[in-house]
Design a protein around this motif. Structure first.
Motif, mmCIF file in Angstrom:
data_model
loop_
_atom_site.group_PDB
_atom_site.id
_atom_site.type_symbol
_atom_site.label_atom_id
_atom_site.label_comp_id
_atom_site.label_asym_id
_atom_site.label_seq_id
_atom_site.Cartn_x
_atom_site.Cartn_y
_atom_site.Cartn_z
ATOM 1 N N LEU A 45 0.813 -1.213 0.000
ATOM 2 C CA LEU A 45 0.000 0.000 0.000
ATOM 3 C C LEU A 45 0.847 1.264 0.000
ATOM 4 C CD1 LEU A 45 -2.964 -0.813 2.420
ATOM 5 C CD2 LEU A 45 -2.877 -0.938 -0.075
ATOM 6 N N ALA A 46 2.028 1.221 0.658
ATOM 7 C CA ALA A 46 2.860 2.414 0.719
ATOM 8 C C ALA A 46 3.278 2.877 -0.670
ATOM 9 C CB ALA A 46 4.100 2.148 1.569
ATOM 10 N N TRP B 150 -10.425 3.965 -9.566
ATOM 11 C CA TRP B 150 -10.876 4.419 -10.886
ATOM 12 C C TRP B 150 -10.519 5.888 -11.102
ATOM 13 C CZ3 TRP B 150 -14.808 8.080 -12.006
ATOM 14 C CH2 TRP B 150 -15.106 8.213 -13.369
ATOM 15 N N LYS B 151 -10.726 6.703 -10.100
ATOM 16 C CA LYS B 151 -10.523 8.148 -10.237
ATOM 17 C C LYS B 151 -9.046 8.504 -10.351
ATOM 18 C CE LYS B 151 -12.602 12.232 -10.187
ATOM 19 N NZ LYS B 151 -13.638 12.606 -11.176
ATOM 20 N N THR B 152 -8.172 7.721 -9.716
ATOM 21 C CA THR B 152 -6.742 8.056 -9.702
ATOM 22 C C THR B 152 -5.939 7.203 -10.684
ATOM 23 O OG1 THR B 152 -6.332 6.508 -7.862
ATOM 24 C CG2 THR B 152 -6.860 8.787 -7.285
ATOM 25 N N ARG B 153 -6.607 6.518 -11.603
ATOM 26 C CA ARG B 153 -5.878 5.682 -12.547
ATOM 27 C C ARG B 153 -4.920 6.550 -13.369
ATOM 28 N NH1 ARG B 153 -10.770 6.992 -14.314
ATOM 29 N NH2 ARG B 153 -11.176 7.446 -16.510
ATOM 30 N N GLY B 154 -3.690 6.073 -13.474
ATOM 31 C CA GLY B 154 -2.679 6.810 -14.223
ATOM 32 C C GLY B 154 -2.044 7.956 -13.464
ATOM 33 N N ALA B 155 -2.475 8.180 -12.209
ATOM 34 C CA ALA B 155 -1.910 9.296 -11.435
ATOM 35 C C ALA B 155 -0.489 8.954 -11.021
ATOM 36 C CB ALA B 155 -2.768 9.578 -10.204
ATOM 37 N N PRO B 156 0.453 9.879 -11.162
ATOM 38 C CA PRO B 156 1.846 9.609 -10.755
ATOM 39 C C PRO B 156 1.959 9.569 -9.242
ATOM 40 C CG PRO B 156 1.611 11.908 -11.386
ATOM 41 C CD PRO B 156 0.293 11.237 -11.704
ATOM 42 N N GLU B 157 2.935 8.812 -8.766
ATOM 43 C CA GLU B 157 3.181 8.749 -7.324
ATOM 44 C C GLU B 157 3.799 10.059 -6.858
ATOM 45 O OE1 GLU B 157 5.707 6.119 -4.035
ATOM 46 O OE2 GLU B 157 5.613 5.512 -6.142
ATOM 47 N N PRO B 158 3.238 10.698 -5.822
ATOM 48 C CA PRO B 158 3.800 11.959 -5.353
ATOM 49 C C PRO B 158 5.182 11.756 -4.741
ATOM 50 C CG PRO B 158 2.127 11.157 -3.822
ATOM 51 C CD PRO B 158 2.095 10.260 -5.015
ATOM 52 N N ASP B 159 5.984 12.781 -4.828
ATOM 53 C CA ASP B 159 7.342 12.708 -4.272
ATOM 54 C C ASP B 159 7.625 13.995 -3.510
ATOM 55 O OD1 ASP B 159 9.794 11.735 -3.683
ATOM 56 O OD2 ASP B 159 10.704 12.247 -5.614
ATOM 57 N N TRP B 160 8.475 13.914 -2.525
ATOM 58 C CA TRP B 160 8.849 15.110 -1.770
ATOM 59 C C TRP B 160 9.752 15.987 -2.627
ATOM 60 C CZ3 TRP B 160 10.347 14.084 4.003
ATOM 61 C CH2 TRP B 160 9.226 13.557 4.668
ATOM 62 N N PHE C 291 -5.575 5.741 -3.066
ATOM 63 C CA PHE C 291 -6.734 5.599 -2.173
ATOM 64 C C PHE C 291 -7.191 6.954 -1.626
ATOM 65 C CE2 PHE C 291 -4.578 1.521 -2.108
ATOM 66 C CZ PHE C 291 -5.624 0.637 -2.254
ATOM 67 N N HIS C 292 -7.007 7.994 -2.408
ATOM 68 C CA HIS C 292 -7.294 9.357 -1.950
ATOM 69 C C HIS C 292 -8.749 9.535 -1.513
ATOM 70 C CE1 HIS C 292 -6.986 13.715 -1.698
ATOM 71 N NE2 HIS C 292 -8.081 13.793 -2.435
ATOM 72 N N TYR C 293 -9.689 8.912 -2.224
ATOM 73 C CA TYR C 293 -11.116 9.135 -1.945
ATOM 74 C C TYR C 293 -11.688 8.143 -0.936
ATOM 75 C CZ TYR C 293 -10.763 12.190 -5.977
ATOM 76 O OH TYR C 293 -10.379 13.192 -6.829
ATOM 77 N N LEU C 294 -10.847 7.232 -0.444
ATOM 78 C CA LEU C 294 -11.331 6.267 0.535
ATOM 79 C C LEU C 294 -11.763 6.953 1.830
ATOM 80 C CD1 LEU C 294 -11.798 3.337 1.448
ATOM 81 C CD2 LEU C 294 -9.392 3.265 2.144
#
Length: 348
Positions: free
Chosen positions: A259-260, A318-328, A266-269
């Motif tokens: 999950l990490a 579904w909503k975040t499909r293709g979204a890049p992984e955020p980075d600091w 899982f933004h909308y969970l």
């Protein structure tokens, strides 16, 4: 001996408790002593497989409760388990931030999580025992729990995504002020001997891994403020409350590594979890003031909870499909390193 095993302990025969604690000890020993004798990074595929194993054990344990204590408690166990499992996804996000802040390599994270979960088993037990004692003495405490869950759910709907400020954590500041803290990691060790700057003598110092462990346990206590009342709103049976909590948490360290890497999916969970908390809190008032004191059907609680969580996960993916992984950003990483050096120099 047999009289002791059949003796009532918090509403459940002692042998049920011993069987559960024996299972937890066996799983922990197997995990630490066999699967992860050496520090190494866990891959996503292995994480999912090990998590599936823990979920299977938890479901099988629920089936045992169903068979031994009836369908009513069996469904309440599963409801509590699914709620705690879903809430733990938010916990994964916070743990990931903590490990990133202290720059803990993945190969050391698993053992830190394991010791953190051992502490959680004890701390959750104390919280649940206290909650059970309160409910046993005054039933109206459940109304406070229910109102708190509804308020928390409403707040979650409108709360923004606020990053955790680890450096300002008062416990971290206290430790850094009253203990020596090394600037660098020393493998999987929480404490090491280092030479004193003034005397040259070898003295004990905490490592960043120990600070990460402390903050993780503090974060879990914050999450427990939501999850423990939520399960008490489902059932006041202490055995069901405790076992459903712990069985969900036991598999958290295995699921964490999968999950990490995709927690941003899982933004909308959180909106589904907010709806679950509102539903669980509201059903206490519905059962007592609308249904005339009749029990809220456990199968309805389980069905609604599972449907809301599944909808939240499905919509998020579904909503975040293709979204890049955020980075600091680089400047945040530099600030983090400076803050950790300050901890070591007792400047915070």
């Amino acid at each position: 001996m047999f009289e002791f095993l059949s003796a009532d302990w918090l509403g459940t025969p002692a042998w049920f408790w011993l069987a559960f604690l024996g299972l937890v000890a066996l799983l922990t020993a197997f995990d630490l002593g066999f699967l992860h004798k050496e520090d190494r990074e866990m891959g996503i595929a292995e994480s999912f497989k090990l998590s599936a194993f823990y979920i299977a054990v938890a479901l099988a344990f629920g089936a045992w409760i169903w068979a031994e204590r009836g369908a009513d408690l069996g469904m309440k166990y599963y409801t509590g388990f699914f709620i705690e499992k879903a809430l733990s996804i938010d916990n994964v996000f916070v743990i990931s931030l903590i490990f990133s802040y202290f720059a803990i390599p993945a190969k050391y994270q698993y053992r830190a999580l394991l010791w953190g979960i051992i502490a959680v088993i004890v701390l959750r037990g104390l919280m649940i025992a206290g909650g059970a004692a309160l409910v046993a003495e005054a039933y109206w405490v459940l109304y406070i729990f229910a109102a708190f869950l509804i308020a928390t759910g409403v707040k979650m709907f409108f709360a923004g995504d606020k990053p955790m400020d680890v450096a300002s954590n008062p416990v971290v500041r206290f430790i850094s002020t009253h203990m020596r803290v090394t600037k660098e990691l020393h493998g999987q060790k929480f404490f090491v001997k280092v030479p004193d700057d003034k005397t040259g003598r070898m003295v004990r110092a905490a490592t960043p891994l120990f600070l990460a462990l402390v903050v993780i346990n503090l974060a879990d206590l914050v999450f427990a403020v939501d999850s423990v009342p939520a399960i008490f709103a489902i059932t006041t049976d202490t055995f069901i409350v405790y076992t459903s909590n712990i069985m969900a948490i036991l598999g958290l360290r295995a699921l964490y590594f999968a999950l990490a890497a995709m927690v941003h999916r899982f933004h909308y969970l959180k909106y589904a979890l907010a709806a679950v908390l509102i539903f669980i809190g509201a059903k206490i008032f519905i059962a007592d003031f609308v249904l005339g004191g009749e029990k809220f059907p456990p199968v309805v609680s389980l069905g609604v909870t599972a449907a809301l969580i599944a909808a939240g996960i499905g919509y998020s993916l579904w909503k975040t499909r293709g979204a890049p992984e955020p980075d600091w950003p680089a400047e945040d990483r530099a600030a983090t390193k400076a803050q950790l050096d300050d901890l070591a120099d007792n400047k915070l």
